[in-house]
Design an enzyme around this catalytic site. Structure first.
Site: not given
Ligand code: NAD
Length: 329
Positions: A128, A153
């Site tokens: 991230s 985080y």
């Molecule tokens: P999101 O919350 O939509 O997706 C994460 C998924 O992980 C969810 O569907 C949730 O059910 C699942 N999850 C959570 N805990 C879990 C566990 N213990 N076991 C199995 N599944 C689990 O988030 P996103 O925006 O799609 O992000 C995806 C990845 O990208 C994440 O790792 C997030 O930290 C990273 N990220 C996202 C952004 C953004 O802007 N969206 C920015 C930086 C990093």
């Protein structure tokens, strides 16, 4: 390619699965679904779009459940792993800190172990922009110091990068950490600013803006992010004299936008003016994020290209369809 995607019902995960399936890959999606906090109905809707697609299998499972994760690896027999499951959000309540560590740190080690045992050819995992701190010179480059995260985080994501480096070094496991910058678009996260703003606009409710809209974010459209994931997945790093097969790549548009201007774009595309309530920025928030995406471009030939204006237009079009609200009044 056979690919295991964790967090498959999530925002980015569902888009990545869709793309992998469209090009003929076999995908096993793992997600905790209702066991993770957040909008379960939205997760189910994202999954419903994927299920029935040739090559897709879904397994409900939690990263904290070692046996289930083992089962996922056994079922998927993956050549590549895209690890996106995580506890997300920079404003984690203090009482949830252990849960963040369980999923984002211990869960990540389990994924690394699964990859090592299965001799996976490439692990691509979500890091991230939150690993960068307030003092990082902008635009953020991957080689900038990242030892001052502003929230737990971000600290867990930095821990992932260090652990992946160690596994790449010890076990020659090719790993790529992608530092995503504020991803937005259709099927997006209801807890993030773009959808929070849009929902307030659509309902005529006050829109809560931090620091009078002066904070800047490098908004990156989700199609660009999914494309970047696939490009990286297809190009595992190699062991060289300079180090293990591990690399870190910014996945960001490279043009930060003030939140106030982002709201302006939403207003224009939605068709109404927002009622804005301004609140001070929290201690966990960066004043600005700004990616230098040139390493991604050098390594994959790709850089995020959807302009924020076009991205907001596509977000608003999806939101109208999804909610059934025809347009602003
Ligand atoms: P999101 O919350 O939509 O997706 C994460 C998924 O992980 C969810 O569907 C949730 O059910 C699942 N999850 C959570 N805990 C879990 C566990 N213990 N076991 C199995 N599944 C689990 O988030 P996103 O925006 O799609 O992000 C995806 C990845 O990208 C994440 O790792 C997030 O930290 C990273 N990220 C996202 C952004 C953004 O802007 N969206 C920015 C930086 C990093």
């Amino acid at each position: 390619m056979r690919v295991l995607v964790t967090g498959a019902a999530g925002f980015i995960g569902a888009h990545v699965c869709e793309r992998l399936l469209a090009r003929g890959d076999t995908v096993l999606g793992l997600d905790a679904l209702e066991r993770a906090p957040g909008d379960v109905a939205l997760r189910r809707s994202r999954l419903a779009r994927l299920s029935g697609t040739r090559g897709f299998t879904f397994l409900a499972g939690d990263l904290t459940d070692a046996a289930r994760l083992h089962e996922a690896f056994a079922l998927a027999r993956p050549e590549g792993v895209v690890h996106l499951a995580a506890r997300v959000g920079v404003r984690a309540p203090d009482e949830e800190a252990p849960a963040y560590a369980d999923t984002n740190v211990t869960g990540f080690v389990r994924v690394l172990e699964g990859c090592r045992e299965a001799k996976v050819a490439h692990l691509v995992y979500a890091s991230s922009s939150s690993v960068y701190g307030a003092a990082t010179p902008a635009p953020f480059r991957e080689d900038a110091p990242v030892d001052q995260p502003l929230n737990l985080y971000g600290a867990t994501k930095r821990a992932n990068e260090l652990m992946a480096h160690a596994y790449s070094h010890l076990h020659r496991l090719p790993t790529s950490g992608l530092r995503f910058f504020t991803v937005y678009g259709p099927w997006g996260r209801p807890d993030m600013a773009p959808l929070l703003f849009l929902r307030a606009l659509a309902r005529g409710e006050p829109l809560v803006l931090h620091a009078e809209g002066r904070m800047r974010r490098d908004f990156t459209f989700v199609d660009d992010v999914a494309e970047a994931v696939l490009r990286v997945l297809d190009r595992p790093p190699r062991l060289t004299s300079e180090g293990p097969p591990h690399r870190l790549l910014n996945v960001g548009h490279g043009e930060p936008v003030a939140l106030g201007d982002f709201v302006g774009l939403l207003e224009r595309h939605w068709g109404t003016k927002a009622r804005v309530t301004s609140v001070p920025a929290g201690a966990a928030e960066m004043a600005s994020t700004w990616a230098d995406p040139s390493r991604l471009e050098r390594e994959t030939g790709f850089r995020p290209r959807v302009s924020v204006d076009e991205g907001v237009a596509r977000l608003v079009a999806w939101y109208r369809e999804w909610t059934g609200v025809a347009r602003g009044t």
